[in-house]
Motif scaffolding. Structure first.
Motif, PDB file in Angstrom:
ATOM      1  N   ALA A  69       0.792  -1.232   0.000  1.00 14.49           N
ATOM      2  CA  ALA A  69       0.000   0.000   0.000  1.00 14.49           C
ATOM      3  C   ALA A  69       0.825   1.283   0.000  1.00 14.49           C
ATOM      4  O   ALA A  69       0.495   2.204  -0.748  1.00 14.49           O
ATOM      5  CB  ALA A  69      -0.977   0.011   1.174  1.00 14.49           C
ATOM      6  N   PRO A  70       1.891   1.403   0.800  1.00 11.74           N
ATOM      7  CA  PRO A  70       2.609   2.686   0.783  1.00 11.74           C
ATOM      8  C   PRO A  70       3.072   3.097  -0.611  1.00 11.74           C
ATOM      9  O   PRO A  70       2.843   4.225  -1.035  1.00 11.74           O
ATOM     10  CB  PRO A  70       3.779   2.450   1.731  1.00 11.74           C
ATOM     11  CG  PRO A  70       3.249   1.466   2.719  1.00 11.74           C
ATOM     12  CD  PRO A  70       2.398   0.533   1.862  1.00 11.74           C
ATOM     13  N   SER A  71       3.683   2.187  -1.356  1.00 11.77           N
ATOM     14  CA  SER A  71       4.174   2.566  -2.685  1.00 11.77           C
ATOM     15  C   SER A  71       3.033   2.861  -3.642  1.00 11.77           C
ATOM     16  O   SER A  71       3.121   3.766  -4.470  1.00 11.77           O
ATOM     17  CB  SER A  71       5.065   1.456  -3.257  1.00 11.77           C
ATOM     18  OG  SER A  71       4.332   0.259  -3.402  1.00 11.77           O
ATOM     19  N   ILE A  72       1.935   2.125  -3.538  1.00 11.98           N
ATOM     20  CA  ILE A  72       0.807   2.345  -4.442  1.00 11.98           C
ATOM     21  C   ILE A  72       0.101   3.655  -4.121  1.00 11.98           C
ATOM     22  O   ILE A  72      -0.221   4.435  -5.014  1.00 11.98           O
ATOM     23  CB  ILE A  72      -0.152   1.139  -4.401  1.00 11.98           C
ATOM     24  CG1 ILE A  72       0.559  -0.064  -5.041  1.00 11.98           C
ATOM     25  CG2 ILE A  72      -1.455   1.453  -5.116  1.00 11.98           C
ATOM     26  CD1 ILE A  72      -0.164  -1.368  -4.887  1.00 11.98           C
ATOM     27  N   VAL A  73      -0.108   3.937  -2.851  1.00  5.57           N
ATOM     28  CA  VAL A  73      -0.763   5.191  -2.463  1.00  5.57           C
ATOM     29  C   VAL A  73       0.071   6.384  -2.922  1.00  5.57           C
ATOM     30  O   VAL A  73      -0.463   7.367  -3.441  1.00  5.57           O
ATOM     31  CB  VAL A  73      -0.991   5.244  -0.935  1.00  5.57           C
ATOM     32  CG1 VAL A  73      -1.410   6.628  -0.490  1.00  5.57           C
ATOM     33  CG2 VAL A  73      -2.037   4.223  -0.524  1.00  5.57           C
ATOM     34  N   LEU A  74       1.383   6.297  -2.759  1.00  8.05           N
ATOM     35  CA  LEU A  74       2.247   7.416  -3.126  1.00  8.05           C
ATOM     36  C   LEU A  74       2.294   7.660  -4.626  1.00  8.05           C
ATOM     37  O   LEU A  74       2.499   8.782  -5.059  1.00  8.05           O
ATOM     38  CB  LEU A  74       3.665   7.202  -2.589  1.00  8.05           C
ATOM     39  CG  LEU A  74       3.796   7.307  -1.076  1.00  8.05           C
ATOM     40  CD1 LEU A  74       5.213   6.927  -0.640  1.00  8.05           C
ATOM     41  CD2 LEU A  74       3.456   8.708  -0.583  1.00  8.05           C
ATOM     42  N   ARG A  75       2.066   6.635  -5.438  1.00  2.76           N
ATOM     43  CA  ARG A  75       2.178   6.848  -6.885  1.00  2.76           C
ATOM     44  C   ARG A  75       0.863   6.803  -7.632  1.00  2.76           C
ATOM     45  O   ARG A  75       0.831   6.985  -8.838  1.00  2.76           O
ATOM     46  CB  ARG A  75       3.196   5.908  -7.512  1.00  2.76           C
ATOM     47  CG  ARG A  75       2.958   4.444  -7.404  1.00  2.76           C
ATOM     48  CD  ARG A  75       4.077   3.637  -8.058  1.00  2.76           C
ATOM     49  NE  ARG A  75       4.112   3.793  -9.489  1.00  2.76           N
ATOM     50  CZ  ARG A  75       3.973   2.809 -10.355  1.00  2.76           C
ATOM     51  NH1 ARG A  75       3.795   1.592  -9.945  1.00  2.76           N
ATOM     52  NH2 ARG A  75       4.019   3.041 -11.645  1.00  2.76           N
ATOM     53  N   SER A  76      -0.259   6.597  -6.940  1.00  8.17           N
ATOM     54  CA  SER A  76      -1.534   6.466  -7.637  1.00  8.17           C
ATOM     55  C   SER A  76      -2.235   7.809  -7.821  1.00  8.17           C
ATOM     56  O   SER A  76      -2.571   8.478  -6.847  1.00  8.17           O
ATOM     57  CB  SER A  76      -2.469   5.517  -6.876  1.00  8.17           C
ATOM     58  OG  SER A  76      -3.689   5.417  -7.581  1.00  8.17           O
ATOM     59  N   PRO A  77      -2.505   8.190  -9.068  1.00 13.76           N
ATOM     60  CA  PRO A  77      -3.262   9.416  -9.318  1.00 13.76           C
ATOM     61  C   PRO A  77      -4.781   9.175  -9.277  1.00 13.76           C
ATOM     62  O   PRO A  77      -5.554  10.095  -9.444  1.00 13.76           O
ATOM     63  CB  PRO A  77      -2.812   9.817 -10.724  1.00 13.76           C
ATOM     64  CG  PRO A  77      -2.530   8.507 -11.390  1.00 13.76           C
ATOM     65  CD  PRO A  77      -1.999   7.597 -10.299  1.00 13.76           C
ATOM     66  N   VAL A  78      -5.190   7.916  -9.073  1.00 13.16           N
ATOM     67  CA  VAL A  78      -6.613   7.563  -9.034  1.00 13.16           C
ATOM     68  C   VAL A  78      -6.962   7.087  -7.624  1.00 13.16           C
ATOM     69  O   VAL A  78      -6.080   6.771  -6.835  1.00 13.16           O
ATOM     70  CB  VAL A  78      -6.948   6.471 -10.080  1.00 13.16           C
ATOM     71  CG1 VAL A  78      -6.643   6.975 -11.490  1.00 13.16           C
ATOM     72  CG2 VAL A  78      -6.209   5.177  -9.798  1.00 13.16           C
ATOM     73  N   LYS A 134       1.637   4.286   8.627  1.00 14.25           N
ATOM     74  CA  LYS A 134       0.237   4.575   8.946  1.00 14.25           C
ATOM     75  C   LYS A 134      -0.219   5.881   8.298  1.00 14.25           C
ATOM     76  O   LYS A 134      -1.332   5.975   7.801  1.00 14.25           O
ATOM     77  CB  LYS A 134       0.029   4.642  10.459  1.00 14.25           C
ATOM     78  CG  LYS A 134      -0.129   3.271  11.097  1.00 14.25           C
ATOM     79  CD  LYS A 134      -0.288   3.343  12.579  1.00 14.25           C
ATOM     80  CE  LYS A 134      -1.574   3.975  12.992  1.00 14.25           C
ATOM     81  NZ  LYS A 134      -1.796   3.955  14.435  1.00 14.25           N
ATOM     82  N   ARG A 135       0.644   6.908   8.292  1.00 15.62           N
ATOM     83  CA  ARG A 135       0.264   8.173   7.655  1.00 15.62           C
ATOM     84  C   ARG A 135       0.013   7.973   6.165  1.00 15.62           C
ATOM     85  O   ARG A 135      -0.910   8.527   5.597  1.00 15.62           O
ATOM     86  CB  ARG A 135       1.327   9.242   7.890  1.00 15.62           C
ATOM     87  CG  ARG A 135       1.178   9.967   9.207  1.00 15.62           C
ATOM     88  CD  ARG A 135       2.048  11.195   9.299  1.00 15.62           C
ATOM     89  NE  ARG A 135       3.469  10.915   9.295  1.00 15.62           N
ATOM     90  CZ  ARG A 135       4.167  10.452  10.330  1.00 15.62           C
ATOM     91  NH1 ARG A 135       3.559  10.188  11.452  1.00 15.62           N
ATOM     92  NH2 ARG A 135       5.447  10.237  10.246  1.00 15.62           N
ATOM     93  N   ILE A 136       0.863   7.170   5.530  1.00 12.14           N
ATOM     94  CA  ILE A 136       0.693   6.899   4.103  1.00 12.14           C
ATOM     95  C   ILE A 136      -0.575   6.072   3.869  1.00 12.14           C
ATOM     96  O   ILE A 136      -1.405   6.412   3.028  1.00 12.14           O
ATOM     97  CB  ILE A 136       1.922   6.175   3.523  1.00 12.14           C
ATOM     98  CG1 ILE A 136       3.132   7.110   3.560  1.00 12.14           C
ATOM     99  CG2 ILE A 136       1.645   5.710   2.092  1.00 12.14           C
ATOM    100  CD1 ILE A 136       4.446   6.419   3.247  1.00 12.14           C
ATOM    101  N   VAL A 137      -0.739   4.989   4.637  1.00 14.45           N
ATOM    102  CA  VAL A 137      -1.882   4.097   4.457  1.00 14.45           C
ATOM    103  C   VAL A 137      -3.196   4.821   4.725  1.00 14.45           C
ATOM    104  O   VAL A 137      -4.195   4.571   4.057  1.00 14.45           O
ATOM    105  CB  VAL A 137      -1.723   2.837   5.345  1.00 14.45           C
ATOM    106  CG1 VAL A 137      -3.010   2.050   5.421  1.00 14.45           C
ATOM    107  CG2 VAL A 137      -0.604   1.965   4.810  1.00 14.45           C
ATOM    108  N   LYS A 138      -3.212   5.743   5.675  1.00 17.75           N
ATOM    109  CA  LYS A 138      -4.450   6.469   5.969  1.00 17.75           C
ATOM    110  C   LYS A 138      -4.894   7.341   4.793  1.00 17.75           C
ATOM    111  O   LYS A 138      -6.022   7.811   4.761  1.00 17.75           O
ATOM    112  CB  LYS A 138      -4.294   7.319   7.229  1.00 17.75           C
ATOM    113  CG  LYS A 138      -4.378   6.487   8.494  1.00 17.75           C
ATOM    114  CD  LYS A 138      -4.315   7.363   9.710  1.00 17.75           C
ATOM    115  CE  LYS A 138      -4.390   6.537  10.970  1.00 17.75           C
ATOM    116  NZ  LYS A 138      -4.320   7.370  12.159  1.00 17.75           N
ATOM    117  N   ASN A 139      -4.034   7.558   3.808  1.00 18.64           N
ATOM    118  CA  ASN A 139      -4.413   8.315   2.615  1.00 18.64           C
ATOM    119  C   ASN A 139      -5.190   7.477   1.609  1.00 18.64           C
ATOM    120  O   ASN A 139      -5.615   7.983   0.579  1.00 18.64           O
ATOM    121  CB  ASN A 139      -3.176   8.916   1.946  1.00 18.64           C
ATOM    122  CG  ASN A 139      -2.631  10.077   2.733  1.00 18.64           C
ATOM    123  OD1 ASN A 139      -3.382  10.915   3.208  1.00 18.64           O
ATOM    124  ND2 ASN A 139      -1.325  10.115   2.913  1.00 18.64           N
TER     125      ASN A 139
END
Length: 167
Positions: A69-78, A134-139
């Motif tokens: 999740a951290p890498s996907i959340v950081l790079r996902s524009p959707v 957790k901060r990243i995942v909460k996004n």
């Protein structure tokens, strides 16, 4: 979703491949975290960054289990939907947290649980990693969980109740 006419691509991590390979129509495998000489959780995120296609081609991205999740959340524009299938991403020593009766989770509780889990001098590092993840995942835009109990625990640990759905 496919039977309703939606186009769905599935990417899964596996230890048997070194690159992203297509194994069936709309089904791909990327290397697992253990493929790289990195801690497993960091390796999974590195693999996702390195091998997943540009995510803007999708309308939504679903992360089952939050290992990548951290890498996907950081790079996902959707928008990103995440399924929380265990409590690993909730807090340090989640079994100790459950045994303690799920008190309100905060910094003192995190230190106590990390100490009981045997982290000793590594507590600051473990807390920093937990806090960052957790901060990243909460996004993530919305989460699905399996039970009302998991939803309650996540809410007590700071997740927004309105972003949690029991399935």
């Amino acid at each position: 979703l496919r039977s309703a006419g939606h186009d769905v691509d599935v990417y899964t991590t596996t230890g048997s491949v070194r690159d992203c390979i297509q194994i069936d129509t709309n089904l791909y495998e990327i290397p697992s975290g253990s493929t790289y000489r990195l801690p497993k959780r960091i390796g999974k995120n590195y693999s996702a960054v390195r091998h997943l296609p540009d995510l803007k081609q999708y309308d939504v991205v679903h992360v089952y289990g939050l290992g990548t999740a951290p890498s996907i959340v950081l790079r996902s524009p959707v928008p990103v939907l995440g399924t929380i299938n265990n409590l690993d991403w909730v807090c340090i020593n989640w079994t100790g947290y459950l045994r303690a009766g799920c008190p309100t989770y905060g910094f003192r509780q995190a230190i106590s649980l990390a100490y009981r889990d045997g982290y000793g001098p590594l507590i600051p590092l473990k807390l920093a990693l937990e806090g960052t993840f957790k901060r990243i995942v909460k996004n993530i835009d919305h989460f699905t969980v399996q039970t009302e109990g998991m939803k309650s625990i996540l809410t007590r640990c700071g997740y927004n109740e309105s972003s949690l759905t029991v399935v």
